[in-house]
Design a protein around this motif. Structure first.
Motif, mmCIF file in Angstrom:
data_model
loop_
_atom_site.group_PDB
_atom_site.id
_atom_site.type_symbol
_atom_site.label_atom_id
_atom_site.label_comp_id
_atom_site.label_asym_id
_atom_site.label_seq_id
_atom_site.Cartn_x
_atom_site.Cartn_y
_atom_site.Cartn_z
ATOM 1 N N ASP A 77 -2.225 -7.407 -6.186
ATOM 2 C CA ASP A 77 -3.347 -7.098 -5.301
ATOM 3 C C ASP A 77 -2.883 -6.662 -3.910
ATOM 4 O O ASP A 77 -3.615 -5.965 -3.196
ATOM 5 N N GLU A 78 -1.672 -7.065 -3.530
ATOM 6 C CA GLU A 78 -1.154 -6.759 -2.192
ATOM 7 C C GLU A 78 -0.176 -5.582 -2.193
ATOM 8 O O GLU A 78 0.453 -5.315 -1.169
ATOM 9 N N ALA A 79 -0.065 -4.888 -3.306
ATOM 10 C CA ALA A 79 1.022 -3.919 -3.487
ATOM 11 C C ALA A 79 0.632 -2.467 -3.231
ATOM 12 O O ALA A 79 1.367 -1.552 -3.620
ATOM 13 N N LEU A 80 -0.469 -2.226 -2.546
ATOM 14 C CA LEU A 80 -0.862 -0.844 -2.264
ATOM 15 C C LEU A 80 0.118 -0.169 -1.316
ATOM 16 O O LEU A 80 0.532 0.974 -1.532
ATOM 17 N N ASN A 81 0.514 -0.854 -0.256
ATOM 18 C CA ASN A 81 1.433 -0.244 0.703
ATOM 19 C C ASN A 81 2.754 0.116 0.031
ATOM 20 O O ASN A 81 3.286 1.220 0.214
ATOM 21 N N GLY A 82 3.301 -0.799 -0.755
ATOM 22 C CA GLY A 82 4.536 -0.516 -1.470
ATOM 23 C C GLY A 82 4.387 0.632 -2.447
ATOM 24 O O GLY A 82 5.300 1.457 -2.606
ATOM 25 N N SER A 83 3.231 0.706 -3.097
ATOM 26 C CA SER A 83 2.972 1.816 -4.017
ATOM 27 C C SER A 83 3.009 3.151 -3.283
ATOM 28 O O SER A 83 3.596 4.124 -3.763
ATOM 29 N N THR A 84 2.404 3.194 -2.108
ATOM 30 C CA THR A 84 2.378 4.427 -1.331
ATOM 31 C C THR A 84 3.780 4.853 -0.913
ATOM 32 O O THR A 84 4.126 6.041 -0.966
ATOM 33 N N ALA A 126 15.350 6.864 -7.718
ATOM 34 C CA ALA A 126 16.304 7.527 -6.816
ATOM 35 C C ALA A 126 16.860 8.808 -7.415
ATOM 36 O O ALA A 126 17.259 9.724 -6.681
ATOM 37 N N HIS A 127 16.872 8.895 -8.750
ATOM 38 C CA HIS A 127 17.418 10.071 -9.433
ATOM 39 C C HIS A 127 16.344 10.782 -10.267
ATOM 40 O O HIS A 127 16.668 11.463 -11.235
ATOM 41 N N LEU A 128 15.091 10.647 -9.854
ATOM 42 C CA LEU A 128 13.996 11.228 -10.631
ATOM 43 C C LEU A 128 14.162 12.730 -10.829
ATOM 44 O O LEU A 128 13.808 13.281 -11.876
ATOM 45 N N ILE A 137 8.342 8.790 -2.126
ATOM 46 C CA ILE A 137 9.695 9.091 -2.599
ATOM 47 C C ILE A 137 9.639 9.876 -3.913
ATOM 48 O O ILE A 137 10.385 10.850 -4.105
ATOM 49 N N ALA A 138 8.746 9.473 -4.821
ATOM 50 C CA ALA A 138 8.621 10.178 -6.101
ATOM 51 C C ALA A 138 8.251 11.642 -5.893
ATOM 52 O O ALA A 138 8.789 12.538 -6.558
ATOM 53 N N LEU A 169 0.161 14.695 2.793
ATOM 54 C CA LEU A 169 1.132 14.582 3.882
ATOM 55 C C LEU A 169 2.526 15.010 3.448
ATOM 56 O O LEU A 169 3.254 15.649 4.225
ATOM 57 N N VAL A 170 2.920 14.690 2.228
ATOM 58 C CA VAL A 170 4.232 15.141 1.740
ATOM 59 C C VAL A 170 4.266 16.664 1.653
ATOM 60 O O VAL A 170 5.254 17.305 2.037
ATOM 61 N N GLN A 171 3.179 17.264 1.165
ATOM 62 C CA GLN A 171 3.134 18.730 1.106
ATOM 63 C C GLN A 171 3.197 19.331 2.503
ATOM 64 O O GLN A 171 3.825 20.371 2.701
ATOM 65 N N LYS A 172 2.565 18.692 3.474
ATOM 66 C CA LYS A 172 2.614 19.184 4.857
ATOM 67 C C LYS A 172 4.053 19.151 5.377
ATOM 68 O O LYS A 172 4.526 20.103 6.016
#
Length: 289
Positions: free
Chosen positions: A241-248, A210-212, A253-254, A276-279
């Motif tokens: 194995d199920e954490a791709l969505n959370g990683s994205t 949150a404060h990166l 945010i990062a 997409l973030v750059q867009k």
């Protein structure tokens, strides 16, 4: 936010000047049998070359190669075994893809030396110079591009959590004199990493994320290693194995918080996230941050 040091987003790697003002991707290759995410593990030169090819084609600029798992409870590995695991892989990838940038993920100077001789270009040190003797002397003398990653104590203590009163301020306070020391000695090619998952409890990781943007004070590109980590899957009650969505989600945010490098298992998805973030930033999102 003004940096406390002269800010440099350009680093020389593998004979190239890389501008990290536009985010880049580091793909993870674990030459271990016990890293926490099975999809990152490779056990042969051929498998490593295949994985490297896939990651490079998907958009990875850097490949981070490690031979010693840092997951909680990982079995200790001798320096000799670590070298035997990583150096043939580094040499083979360097020969096959001479323009790719290779990082050695280790806290040991001896392993870093061997890996750099085999074709690596970056010393990615989870120990911030404190887990082995002479790390800073070595990188300064040889001007080895270096990732300064926050943790506390020796390797065996890396998953012990200090009693932080303000984790963001205390991590910055720990990294600041190390950056100052390196810069005062003429060291140039530095990347900083808050060390998500190392010497941190789950909520500490979210406070750091949150404060990166605060870490821009250190005047160096910021690397984040969030991909499929415990802070995601434990919070959601799922598996790595199920954490791709959370990683994205957390990578998004990062990037909004100023991350320069995403260290990831899933390169294609990270590349799409950056795009997409750059867009959004091109269309005004930056004015809201």
């Amino acid at each position: 936010m003004d940096a406390l040091f002269s800010t440099s987003q350009t680093i020389r790697l593998n004979g190239q000047l890389i501008d990290f003002s536009a985010p880049k991707i580091m793909g993870i290759l674990n030459i271990t049998p016990d890293s926490f995410f099975e999809g990152s593990r490779v056990s042969s030169v051929d498998a490593a070359l295949e994985q490297a090819s896939t990651m490079i084609a998907a958009g990875a600029l850097i490949l981070d190669i490690g031979g010693h798992s840092t997951r909680p409870g990982a079995a200790p590995v001798s320096p000799e075994e670590e070298i035997a695991r990583v150096c043939p892989i580094i040499s083979a990838i360097s020969d096959a893809y001479p323009s790719v940038i290779l990082s050695i993920d280790t806290y040991r100077v001896a392993v870093a030396k061997a890996a750099l001789a085999a074709g690596a270009h970056i010393f990615n040190d989870i120990g911030a110079g404190q887990m082995d003797e002479g790390v800073f002397d070595y990188i300064v003398k040889n001007q080895v591009p270096y990732i300064l990653s926050h943790s506390v104590g020796r390797f065996e203590d890396v998953h012990q959590v200090p009693d932080y009163q303000n984790v963001v301020a205390e991590v910055l306070h720990d990294l600041l004199p190390k950056v100052q020391d390196l810069r005062s000695r003429g060291f140039k090619d530095l990347i900083v990493d808050p060390g998500f998952g190392f010497s941190k409890a789950l909520d500490h990781n979210y406070s750091l994320l949150a404060h990166l943007r605060s870490f821009k004070l250190l005047g160096a590109p910021i690397l984040v290693g969030l991909s499929r980590k415990t802070m995601i899957w434990k919070e959601l009650g799922i598996s790595a194995d199920e954490a791709l969505n959370g990683s994205t989600v957390l990578h998004t945010i990062a990037l909004q918080q100023g991350a320069s490098i995403l260290r990831v298992h899933d390169v294609k998805e990270a590349k799409e996230t950056i795009h997409l973030v750059q867009k959004l930033q091109q269309n005004g999102l930056s004015h809201l941050l």
